[in-house]
Enzyme design. Sequence first.
Site, PDB file in Angstrom:
ATOM      1  N   TYR A   1      40.081  34.807  45.886  1.00 39.77           N
ATOM      2  CA  TYR A   1      41.362  34.083  45.778  1.00 39.77           C
ATOM      3  C   TYR A   1      42.558  34.922  46.203  1.00 39.77           C
ATOM      4  O   TYR A   1      43.695  34.518  45.990  1.00 39.77           O
ATOM      5  CB  TYR A   1      41.617  33.637  44.330  1.00 39.77           C
ATOM      6  CG  TYR A   1      40.407  33.101  43.611  1.00 39.77           C
ATOM      7  CD1 TYR A   1      39.881  31.858  43.947  1.00 39.77           C
ATOM      8  CD2 TYR A   1      39.796  33.826  42.596  1.00 39.77           C
ATOM      9  CE1 TYR A   1      38.768  31.371  43.289  1.00 39.77           C
ATOM     10  CE2 TYR A   1      38.679  33.336  41.942  1.00 39.77           C
ATOM     11  CZ  TYR A   1      38.173  32.113  42.290  1.00 39.77           C
ATOM     12  OH  TYR A   1      37.074  31.619  41.641  1.00 39.77           O
TER      13      TYR A   1
ATOM     14  N   GLU B   1      40.083  23.037  26.508  1.00 39.38           N
ATOM     15  CA  GLU B   1      39.001  23.900  27.012  1.00 39.38           C
ATOM     16  C   GLU B   1      39.592  25.151  27.657  1.00 39.38           C
ATOM     17  O   GLU B   1      39.395  25.385  28.851  1.00 39.38           O
ATOM     18  CB  GLU B   1      38.166  23.141  28.061  1.00 39.38           C
ATOM     19  CG  GLU B   1      37.536  21.853  27.569  1.00 39.38           C
ATOM     20  CD  GLU B   1      36.944  21.025  28.713  1.00 39.38           C
ATOM     21  OE1 GLU B   1      37.109  21.409  29.890  1.00 39.38           O
ATOM     22  OE2 GLU B   1      36.324  19.997  28.425  1.00 39.38           O
TER      23      GLU B   1
ATOM     24  N   CYS C   1      29.775  46.649  51.983  1.00 42.68           N
ATOM     25  CA  CYS C   1      29.928  46.502  53.436  1.00 42.68           C
ATOM     26  C   CYS C   1      30.560  45.170  53.810  1.00 42.68           C
ATOM     27  O   CYS C   1      29.923  44.303  54.409  1.00 42.68           O
ATOM     28  CB  CYS C   1      28.564  46.633  54.096  1.00 42.68           C
ATOM     29  SG  CYS C   1      27.755  48.120  53.554  1.00 42.68           S
ATOM     30  N   GLU C   2      31.779  44.967  53.386  1.00 41.89           N
ATOM     31  CA  GLU C   2      32.547  43.768  53.717  1.00 41.89           C
ATOM     32  C   GLU C   2      34.010  44.190  53.728  1.00 41.89           C
ATOM     33  O   GLU C   2      34.450  44.915  52.824  1.00 41.89           O
ATOM     34  CB  GLU C   2      32.420  42.701  52.607  1.00 41.89           C
ATOM     35  CG  GLU C   2      31.052  42.201  52.340  1.00 41.89           C
ATOM     36  CD  GLU C   2      30.779  40.828  52.931  1.00 41.89           C
ATOM     37  OE1 GLU C   2      31.676  40.234  53.566  1.00 41.89           O
ATOM     38  OE2 GLU C   2      29.645  40.376  52.764  1.00 41.89           O
TER      39      GLU C   2
HETATM   40  N1  LLP Z   1      37.302  23.157  31.732  1.00 39.19           N
HETATM   41  C1  LLP Z   1      36.725  22.925  32.924  1.00 39.19           C
HETATM   42  C2  LLP Z   1      36.033  21.659  33.142  1.00 39.19           C
HETATM   43  C3  LLP Z   1      36.789  23.889  33.944  1.00 39.19           C
HETATM   44  O1  LLP Z   1      36.233  23.654  35.126  1.00 39.19           O
HETATM   45  C4  LLP Z   1      37.455  25.118  33.683  1.00 39.19           C
HETATM   46  C5  LLP Z   1      37.543  26.163  34.727  1.00 39.19           C
HETATM   47  C6  LLP Z   1      38.019  25.323  32.421  1.00 39.19           C
HETATM   48  C7  LLP Z   1      37.933  24.322  31.464  1.00 39.19           C
HETATM   49  C8  LLP Z   1      38.720  26.596  32.037  1.00 39.19           C
HETATM   50  O2  LLP Z   1      39.858  26.830  32.798  1.00 39.19           O
HETATM   51  P1  LLP Z   1      40.858  28.045  32.425  1.00 39.19           P
HETATM   52  O3  LLP Z   1      41.501  27.736  31.091  1.00 39.19           O
HETATM   53  O4  LLP Z   1      40.070  29.274  32.358  1.00 39.19           O
HETATM   54  O5  LLP Z   1      41.823  28.041  33.548  1.00 39.19           O
HETATM   55  N2  LLP Z   1      37.089  31.652  38.991  1.00 39.19           N
HETATM   56  C9  LLP Z   1      38.466  31.201  39.011  1.00 39.19           C
HETATM   57  C10 LLP Z   1      38.752  30.147  37.978  1.00 39.19           C
HETATM   58  C11 LLP Z   1      37.808  28.959  38.062  1.00 39.19           C
HETATM   59  C12 LLP Z   1      38.059  27.938  36.987  1.00 39.19           C
HETATM   60  C13 LLP Z   1      36.961  26.954  36.942  1.00 39.19           C
HETATM   61  N3  LLP Z   1      37.091  25.981  35.903  1.00 39.19           N
HETATM   62  C14 LLP Z   1      39.392  32.415  38.877  1.00 39.19           C
HETATM   63  O6  LLP Z   1      38.898  33.531  38.753  1.00 39.19           O
HETATM   64  O7  LLP Z   1      40.606  32.272  38.922  1.00 39.19           O
END
Ligand code: LLP
Length: 407
Positions: free
Chosen positions: A314, A271, A341-342
């Site tokens: 982050y 995924e 405004c933060e």
């Molecule tokens: N599968 C599941 C169940 C997930 O929760 C996520 C991401 C992915 C796959 C995909 O993960 P990736 O390959 O993109 O790392 N907003 C944060 C990242 C949050 C990820 C949430 N879950 C950021 O900007 O770094």
Amino acid sequence: MQNLRYVGKNLFLERISIRSFLKKNKTPFYIYSENQIVSNYKNFVKTFKKTNPLVCFAAKSNSNVNILKILSKQGAGADVVSGGELLKALRAGIKAKKIVFSGVGKTEEELKIAIKKKILLINCESESEAKLVNILAKKLKKKVSIGFRLNPNVDAKTHKNISTGKAENKFGLSIKNFKSFLKGIDKFKNVKLEALSVHIGSQILNHKPYEKMLKVIDKIIRKSNYNFDFIDLGGGMGISYDNKNEKLNYKKYNLAIKKFLKNHKSKIIFEPGRSIVGNTGFLISKIIYIKESGTKNFVILDAAMNDLMRPALYGAKHKILPSKLRNKKFNKTYEFVGPICESTDKFTSLKDFQELKEKEFIIMCDVGAYGMSLSSNYNMRPKPIELLIKGSKIKVIKKRQKHEELI
Ligand code: LLP
């Protein structure tokens, strides 16, 4: 990102100068490179070729329907986490039998959509959820394929806010509950348990947590003696945001998977989100004002934390490039901020950057994942326009919101 480079003093994306589309489009805006999306996807598939996985793109990383369409054409499936993402993936032409549904809090309404659309897997994250799927499946006279998401209690060694595989995180079933629930699975007559799924976190650059995760799964499957058709390993593969060029060792991750598959004849699902689209997107912004204040020199942009949340959430740092090179350096520090405004509405501080002037443009890099998808209307700011570039052609893939839509 191979498709971004300076030609003379001007920054080009694919075959177009950034300056040329600045004339036609109001900032801030997102722009993505189609060629880069396709090449990232193909590379991902090539990397794991011998495993022949099903690649379900994590739609939460970028849920623009046109981007999902590009990936769908390449044969990708989707990992979705809401009814909205599920419907969008289908609209983009992704086959239901290539869609997996993750998330700790799927509602009855969302589960019904998933059951009716006959998706590949509903990855359940609690016993209560699986019970509800069973009840709904019975009502709808269906037999539904599900997976159990395991919380393997593995530290992904990433930012604490995007770590999901430790016992203290809300995700998945604990090892103990997983085992006991597996024993009682025959009671659920309207579900078919076909998959074990995991996802230990995001922006992972070290292969060792993945190796650990595979060992935990291996042990559980051996002990329970249950045959899973699918093992869904989630996503999480990190990308390089800075010049350090730190990279995940895919070779070692691949080897660990191959070793695992020697003992288990399951189809692998991935995924990935960030690794497919992260480096394909840019946020273009105009400098509204520059002001000196005490020890700092603020570069006030027309993009803000509502457009790109990652730095505020982050502490993420995205590379900033000027749209036009100038030889003169600024020997103090520039702090790039937005108009919200933060005090957290700050992108980064840079020393020895080239001298900047008001009304000039800058480009924030590697914002293709969790950029637009995390954006909001905070401070009543309309969401930016999204553009897609392919060679020398540009198209609008999402219009800018209008104030009237928000009021
Ligand atoms: N599968 C599941 C169940 C997930 O929760 C996520 C991401 C992915 C796959 C995909 O993960 P990736 O390959 O993109 O790392 N907003 C944060 C990242 C949050 C990820 C949430 N879950 C950021 O900007 O770094």
